[in-house]
Design a protein around this motif. Structure first.
Motif, PDB file in Angstrom:
ATOM      1  N   GLY A   5      57.168  73.294  -0.629  1.00 25.83           N
ATOM      2  CA  GLY A   5      57.532  73.728   0.711  1.00 25.83           C
ATOM      3  C   GLY A   5      58.174  75.093   0.762  1.00 25.83           C
ATOM      4  N   ARG A   6      58.613  75.590  -0.402  1.00 25.31           N
ATOM      5  CA  ARG A   6      59.240  76.904  -0.456  1.00 25.31           C
ATOM      6  C   ARG A   6      58.282  77.999   0.004  1.00 25.31           C
ATOM      7  NH1 ARG A   6      61.383  77.882  -6.230  1.00 25.31           N
ATOM      8  NH2 ARG A   6      62.551  76.026  -5.596  1.00 25.31           N
ATOM      9  N   TYR A   7      56.993  77.764  -0.176  1.00 30.19           N
ATOM     10  CA  TYR A   7      55.989  78.767   0.162  1.00 30.19           C
ATOM     11  C   TYR A   7      55.352  78.517   1.536  1.00 30.19           C
ATOM     12  CZ  TYR A   7      56.440  79.318  -4.886  1.00 30.19           C
ATOM     13  OH  TYR A   7      56.933  79.476  -6.153  1.00 30.19           O
ATOM     14  N   ALA A   8      55.832  77.512   2.254  1.00 28.15           N
ATOM     15  CA  ALA A   8      55.175  77.125   3.502  1.00 28.15           C
ATOM     16  C   ALA A   8      55.267  78.214   4.565  1.00 28.15           C
ATOM     17  CB  ALA A   8      55.764  75.814   4.027  1.00 28.15           C
ATOM     18  N   PHE A   9      56.460  78.789   4.760  1.00 31.75           N
ATOM     19  CA  PHE A   9      56.596  79.782   5.830  1.00 31.75           C
ATOM     20  C   PHE A   9      55.854  81.082   5.502  1.00 31.75           C
ATOM     21  CE2 PHE A   9      58.978  82.893   8.475  1.00 31.75           C
ATOM     22  CZ  PHE A   9      58.658  82.342   9.709  1.00 31.75           C
ATOM     23  N   PRO A  10      55.946  81.611   4.269  1.00 30.50           N
ATOM     24  CA  PRO A  10      55.087  82.769   3.943  1.00 30.50           C
ATOM     25  C   PRO A  10      53.598  82.458   4.112  1.00 30.50           C
ATOM     26  CG  PRO A  10      56.814  82.527   2.298  1.00 30.50           C
ATOM     27  CD  PRO A  10      56.883  81.313   3.169  1.00 30.50           C
ATOM     28  N   ALA A  11      53.198  81.231   3.761  1.00 26.84           N
ATOM     29  CA  ALA A  11      51.793  80.847   3.938  1.00 26.84           C
ATOM     30  C   ALA A  11      51.423  80.839   5.420  1.00 26.84           C
ATOM     31  CB  ALA A  11      51.538  79.470   3.330  1.00 26.84           C
ATOM     32  N   LEU A  12      52.357  80.397   6.273  1.00 29.74           N
ATOM     33  CA  LEU A  12      52.107  80.377   7.717  1.00 29.74           C
ATOM     34  C   LEU A  12      51.946  81.792   8.264  1.00 29.74           C
ATOM     35  CD1 LEU A  12      51.921  78.675  10.305  1.00 29.74           C
ATOM     36  CD2 LEU A  12      54.408  78.823  10.481  1.00 29.74           C
ATOM     37  N   ILE A  13      52.782  82.710   7.812  1.00 22.92           N
ATOM     38  CA  ILE A  13      52.664  84.110   8.223  1.00 22.92           C
ATOM     39  C   ILE A  13      51.307  84.678   7.802  1.00 22.92           C
ATOM     40  CG2 ILE A  13      53.581  86.440   7.897  1.00 22.92           C
ATOM     41  CD1 ILE A  13      55.408  84.787   9.590  1.00 22.92           C
ATOM     42  N   LEU A  14      50.939  84.438   6.540  1.00 31.38           N
ATOM     43  CA  LEU A  14      49.677  84.965   6.023  1.00 31.38           C
ATOM     44  C   LEU A  14      48.487  84.351   6.745  1.00 31.38           C
ATOM     45  CD1 LEU A  14      48.553  86.900   3.915  1.00 31.38           C
ATOM     46  CD2 LEU A  14      48.539  85.014   2.266  1.00 31.38           C
ATOM     47  N   SER A  15      48.588  83.070   7.100  1.00 37.86           N
ATOM     48  CA  SER A  15      47.482  82.409   7.807  1.00 37.86           C
ATOM     49  C   SER A  15      47.225  83.064   9.152  1.00 37.86           C
ATOM     50  CB  SER A  15      47.796  80.921   8.006  1.00 37.86           C
ATOM     51  OG  SER A  15      48.730  80.703   9.042  1.00 37.86           O
ATOM     52  N   ASN A  16      48.293  83.457   9.852  1.00 37.74           N
ATOM     53  CA  ASN A  16      48.121  84.096  11.154  1.00 37.74           C
ATOM     54  C   ASN A  16      47.487  85.475  11.041  1.00 37.74           C
ATOM     55  OD1 ASN A  16      49.447  82.566  13.613  1.00 37.74           O
ATOM     56  ND2 ASN A  16      50.694  82.113  11.821  1.00 37.74           N
ATOM     57  N   ILE A  17      47.734  86.161   9.943  1.00 41.26           N
ATOM     58  CA  ILE A  17      47.090  87.452   9.719  1.00 41.26           C
ATOM     59  C   ILE A  17      45.588  87.256   9.532  1.00 41.26           C
ATOM     60  CG2 ILE A  17      46.924  89.431   8.160  1.00 41.26           C
ATOM     61  CD1 ILE A  17      49.922  89.080   7.606  1.00 41.26           C
TER      62      ILE A  17
END
Length: 299
Positions: free
Chosen positions: A14-26
């Motif tokens: 879960g540590r990478y969840a928010f960066p992954a969410l940002i990257l997904s929106n890009i």
């Protein structure tokens, strides 16, 4: 169904969840650009986005282990339903894009972000905390500032506006069902099954509309499939397993900012000081939404 992970494993993942969410929106924000470049109809582009992504998603699903590819019947039905909602979203969104201004389509299509965030408050059975309310308000104001200059309400755009609004409603339903499925299933099986369920309905929609289905240039469609579906939706579905819907819903509002930046760089579309202020407000909202209770996030 995948085996239950240990709390320490969940925390690390879960540590990478928010960066992954940002990257997904890009990645997802690049989708309209590829649709514009494709030489097929807009709904047909949605079909190829899914059809070309399926082999890659199945490979990723298999790479996760055999224990991850056998959801029970109830979850399978839930994911199929999510796929139908996703097909409705892509069909309505792509159909509406060519019948209204891009700003209108973006504004109405992003109603899903607010609906999904409201769903999050309902699920948590709590009113938004002050920091969440501030992030919600800043994201809304930022989106309005970015789109206000080019938005135009007129009878000519009315049909396209309705389709974009319908797309946002379908996408919110898709996100809600995916959120439920991710509580018991790994991300790749969820996305692979939902994508497969949405593919045939999109092909039927494209044929019924008489669109050009077979492309002469595959490059935009391959990039659309790999960028928007495999990477964009893959990272989004992964992140939804660890972040609450309020965070996901507000973060989705960064897509208009990225889309505006792409329009400025690729098509020399205007990017005014107002647009910059709106984009900055959305960035501030993303920071605020992560401040309260961060230690408890992954869920």
């Amino acid at each position: 169904m995948h085996q239950r992970a240990l709390p320490s494993q969940i925390t690390r993942a879960g540590r990478y969840a928010f960066p992954a969410l940002i990257l997904s929106n890009i990645f997802l924000a690049l989708g309209p650009w590829m649709v514009r470049l494709a030489d097929v109809g807009p709904v047909a582009a949605g079909f190829w986005r899914l059809a070309l992504a399926i082999p890659f998603l199945l490979l990723l699903m298999r790479a996760g282990g055999k224990s991850q590819v056998r959801p029970d019947r109830a979850i399978l039905i839930l994911i199929v339903i999510s796929g139908l909602f996703f097909a409705g979203d892509l069909a309505a969104w792509h159909y509406g894009i060519v019948r209204t201004k891009l700003a209108n389509a973006t504004l109405f299509g992003n109603c899903s972000s607010f609906l999904f965030a409201i769903y999050g408050f309902i699920v948590m059975r709590a009113l938004p905390r002050p920091m969440q309310a501030a992030a919600f308000a800043l994201a809304a104001v930022g989106t309005a500032l970015m789109l206000g200059g080019s938005y135009e309400l007129s009878a000519r755009n009315f049909a396209g506006d309705l389709f974009a609004l319908l797309a946002g409603f379908f996408y919110a339903l898709y996100l809600i069902v995916i959120d439920r499925a991710r509580k018991t299933l790994a991300p790749m099986p969820v996305l692979a099954l939902a994508t497969t369920a949405a593919t045939l309905p999109l092909l039927l929609f494209a044929l019924l509309l008489g669109e050009t289905v077979m492309p002469t240039d595959w490059t935009p469609l391959v990039l659309l499939a790999l960028g928007s579906q495999v990477a964009g939706q893959g990272l989004l579905v992964y992140a939804m397993g660890y972040l609450n819907p309020v965070v996901v819903g507000i973060t989705l509002l960064m897509q208009p900012a990225v889309t505006a930046l792409i329009g400025w760089l690729a098509y020399d579309e205007g990017f005014s000081a107002t647009d910059l202020v709106g984009a900055l407000l959305i960035c501030v909202a993303l920071v605020l939404i992560r401040l309260p209770g961060r230690a408890a996030e992954p869920a």
